[in-house]
Design a protein around this motif. Structure first.
Motif, short mmCIF file in Angstrom:
data_model
loop_
_atom_site.label_atom_id
_atom_site.label_comp_id
_atom_site.label_asym_id
_atom_site.label_seq_id
_atom_site.Cartn_x
_atom_site.Cartn_y
_atom_site.Cartn_z
N MET A 8 -4.86 -7.35 30.89
CA MET A 8 -3.93 -6.22 30.77
C MET A 8 -4.58 -4.96 31.34
O MET A 8 -5.69 -4.59 30.96
N GLU A 9 -3.89 -4.32 32.25
CA GLU A 9 -4.41 -3.09 32.87
C GLU A 9 -4.47 -1.99 31.82
O GLU A 9 -3.54 -1.76 31.06
N ARG A 10 -5.61 -1.27 31.81
CA ARG A 10 -5.80 -0.21 30.82
C ARG A 10 -5.71 1.18 31.45
O ARG A 10 -5.81 2.19 30.75
N THR A 11 -5.56 1.25 32.76
CA THR A 11 -5.51 2.54 33.45
C THR A 11 -4.30 3.34 33.00
O THR A 11 -3.19 2.82 32.89
N ARG A 12 -4.51 4.64 32.74
CA ARG A 12 -3.43 5.51 32.25
C ARG A 12 -3.08 6.56 33.30
O ARG A 12 -3.89 6.89 34.17
N TRP A 13 -1.87 7.12 33.20
CA TRP A 13 -1.38 8.06 34.20
C TRP A 13 -1.49 9.52 33.80
O TRP A 13 -1.31 10.41 34.62
N ASP A 14 -1.79 9.81 32.52
CA ASP A 14 -1.78 11.19 32.05
C ASP A 14 -2.97 11.99 32.62
O ASP A 14 -3.96 11.41 33.09
N LEU A 15 -2.87 13.30 32.60
CA LEU A 15 -3.90 14.16 33.19
C LEU A 15 -5.25 13.98 32.52
O LEU A 15 -6.28 13.92 33.21
N ASP A 16 -5.29 13.89 31.20
CA ASP A 16 -6.57 13.76 30.52
C ASP A 16 -7.33 12.54 31.01
O ASP A 16 -8.54 12.61 31.28
N ALA A 17 -6.63 11.42 31.15
CA ALA A 17 -7.28 10.20 31.63
C ALA A 17 -7.75 10.37 33.06
O ALA A 17 -8.88 10.01 33.41
N ASN A 18 -6.90 10.91 33.90
CA ASN A 18 -7.26 11.06 35.31
C ASN A 18 -8.38 12.06 35.51
O ASN A 18 -9.21 11.90 36.41
N ALA A 19 -8.43 13.09 34.68
CA ALA A 19 -9.55 14.03 34.75
C ALA A 19 -10.86 13.32 34.41
O ALA A 19 -11.90 13.56 35.06
N GLU A 20 -10.82 12.42 33.43
CA GLU A 20 -12.03 11.65 33.10
C GLU A 20 -12.41 10.71 34.24
O GLU A 20 -13.58 10.55 34.56
N TYR A 21 -11.40 10.08 34.86
CA TYR A 21 -11.70 9.21 36.00
C TYR A 21 -12.37 10.01 37.12
O TYR A 21 -13.35 9.56 37.73
N ALA A 22 -11.85 11.21 37.39
CA ALA A 22 -12.39 12.05 38.46
C ALA A 22 -13.82 12.48 38.14
O ALA A 22 -14.70 12.45 39.01
N LYS A 23 -14.07 12.87 36.90
CA LYS A 23 -15.41 13.31 36.52
C LYS A 23 -16.40 12.15 36.57
O LYS A 23 -17.55 12.32 37.01
N THR A 24 -15.96 10.96 36.14
CA THR A 24 -16.82 9.79 36.21
C THR A 24 -17.13 9.44 37.67
O THR A 24 -18.28 9.16 38.03
N ALA A 25 -16.11 9.46 38.51
CA ALA A 25 -16.31 9.15 39.93
C ALA A 25 -17.30 10.13 40.55
O ALA A 25 -18.22 9.72 41.28
N GLU A 26 -17.14 11.40 40.28
CA GLU A 26 -18.06 12.41 40.82
C GLU A 26 -19.48 12.16 40.34
O GLU A 26 -20.44 12.24 41.11
N ARG A 27 -19.63 11.84 39.06
CA ARG A 27 -20.96 11.62 38.49
C ARG A 27 -21.67 10.45 39.14
O ARG A 27 -22.90 10.46 39.30
N TYR A 28 -20.91 9.44 39.57
CA TYR A 28 -21.53 8.24 40.16
C TYR A 28 -21.54 8.24 41.69
O TYR A 28 -21.81 7.22 42.30
N GLY A 29 -21.25 9.39 42.31
CA GLY A 29 -21.46 9.50 43.74
C GLY A 29 -20.24 9.33 44.61
O GLY A 29 -20.36 9.30 45.84
N PHE A 30 -19.05 9.19 44.02
CA PHE A 30 -17.84 9.19 44.84
C PHE A 30 -17.67 10.58 45.45
O PHE A 30 -17.99 11.59 44.83
N GLU A 31 -17.12 10.63 46.66
CA GLU A 31 -17.00 11.91 47.36
C GLU A 31 -15.56 12.39 47.51
O GLU A 31 -15.31 13.59 47.63
N TYR A 32 -14.59 11.46 47.53
CA TYR A 32 -13.19 11.80 47.74
C TYR A 32 -12.32 11.11 46.70
O TYR A 32 -12.68 10.05 46.18
N ALA A 33 -11.18 11.71 46.42
CA ALA A 33 -10.13 11.09 45.61
C ALA A 33 -8.79 11.43 46.25
O ALA A 33 -8.67 12.43 46.97
N LEU A 34 -7.79 10.61 46.00
CA LEU A 34 -6.46 10.82 46.58
C LEU A 34 -5.41 10.87 45.47
O LEU A 34 -5.42 10.04 44.56
N THR A 35 -4.51 11.84 45.55
CA THR A 35 -3.33 11.84 44.69
C THR A 35 -2.13 11.46 45.53
O THR A 35 -1.95 11.95 46.65
#
Length: 359
Positions: A1-28
């Protein structure tokens, strides 16, 4: 079961995690109407701004759709956000394939070539507004008369304005990339398909005096597991549990996208049901296997000339971190050893996975 959520709080956490681990770009993404199983999508420009306020280094690409957006409004929005974020916004100009999305909001539905021609003017206007003190333009879709924009986006060496991404498989899409775009976004493909697209866009860019000015980005879906067999089982589970009605509705909406182009090679022209479960043919990018296998494939793609990989996951809560811990460090280590530069070597090592003919 997919656990990914669409709300801003979740996506802000995804973005911060991605940045912390070296991701450079994200797309909306951008979708003006709910449908085909993609009901919950935020408006891309405001959503990008929100994510930028939660991060410090990540560049966020906001998708823009000519038609609903006028380039004057888009240029002003993006320039302001670029100032707020200290130069971390980019745009992905999409030409549109979903007819009902246009007609439902009273927008003209243009044929394929005209949609891409409008996008070309749209991109030319963005670049002109952002870089010229006073902008003039007389096109079939847009006109500007002595138009000054201030504040302009932040200009840096190698980045005179927010980077402009644009995708599509068709000749029209490739011609747009060659003439006006900074990045050409590709969907998943075969090895030969990648090579053909990249060579074609480079050749077209050279003819327009833009040799070396177009870079390449690619969509991919990542499933990293301890064994390749386990990763493939997860892929089969995703495809097997897909919402058939939603996927078929999406397929119906895009089935003419490829066939409507002059050379019948538009997006999704050769996509099967299993491919359409992931919107941008991300499974075809083959980032499915062990971390080592995925790292090798990333280096092959880099050797072909692909500069940015836009990756998606099933469980963003866990798998952004997993990718950042298990795959990215391995890629960086191998790059430091000289990998990813020799196309012939990388193809010999890894290329067969992209040549497999699927039943």
């Amino acid at each position: 079961m997919e656990r990914t959520r669409w709300d801003l709080d979740a996506n802000a956490e995804y973005a911060k995690t991605a940045e912390r681990y070296g991701f450079e770009y994200a797309l909306t993404q951008i979708r003006f109407m709910a449908g085909y199983g993609a009901e919950f999508q935020h408006e891309s420009v405001s959503f990008s701004q929100a994510l930028l306020h939660h991060t410090e280094r990540l560049v966020v690409m906001a998708a823009l759709l000519p038609g609903p957006w006028n380039p004057a409004v888009a240029a002003k929005q993006i320039a302001s956000i670029d100032q707020y974020s200290k130069g971390r916004i980019a745009v992905n100009v999409v030409s549109g394939w979903f007819k009902q999305e246009f007609t439902s909001i009273g927008q003209w539905w243009l044929d394929h070539a005209e949609r891409y021609r409008r996008s070309r003017e749209f991109i030319a206007c963005l670049k002109g507004i952002w870089t010229q003190e006073v902008f003039n333009f007389s096109g079939d879709f847009y006109q500007f008369h002595d138009y000054p924009l201030k504040p302009k986006p932040i200009a840096r060496p190698g980045r005179p304005y927010p980077e402009i991404f644009q995708g599509g498989n068709s000749i029209d899409a490739r011609e747009n990339a060659a003439t006006v775009s900074d990045y050409y976004f590709m969907n998943g493909n075969t090895l030969e398909g990648f090579q053909t697209q990249i060579a074609d866009v480079k050749e077209r860019a050279a003819k327009h005096g833009r040799e070396g000015q177009v870079k390449f980005a690619l969509n991919g879906f990542v499933i990293a597991r301890e064994t390749e067999a386990e990763a493939i089982r997860v892929l089969q589970e995703i495809q097997g549990k897909a919402n058939i009605e939603a996927v078929e509705a999406f397929g119906d909406a895009v089935k003419n996208a490829g066939a409507s182009t002059s050379n019948k090679t538009g997006m999704w022209a050769n996509s099967k049901f299993e491919d359409l479960v992931q919107y941008n043919d991300g499974f075809k990018t083959k980032l499915i296997g062990t971390p080592g296998q995925i790292a090798d494939r990333i280096l092959l793609l880099k050797s072909l000339g692909i500069d940015i990989l836009l990756v998606a996951f099933l469980h963003y809560d866990d798998e952004i971190q997993q990718f950042g811990e298990q795959v990215l460090p391995l890629v960086r280590k191998l790059e430091a050893e000289g990998r990813g530069k020799d196309e012939a070597f990388e193809i010999e090592l890894t290329g067969d996975v992209y040549r497999k003919v699927e039943a």
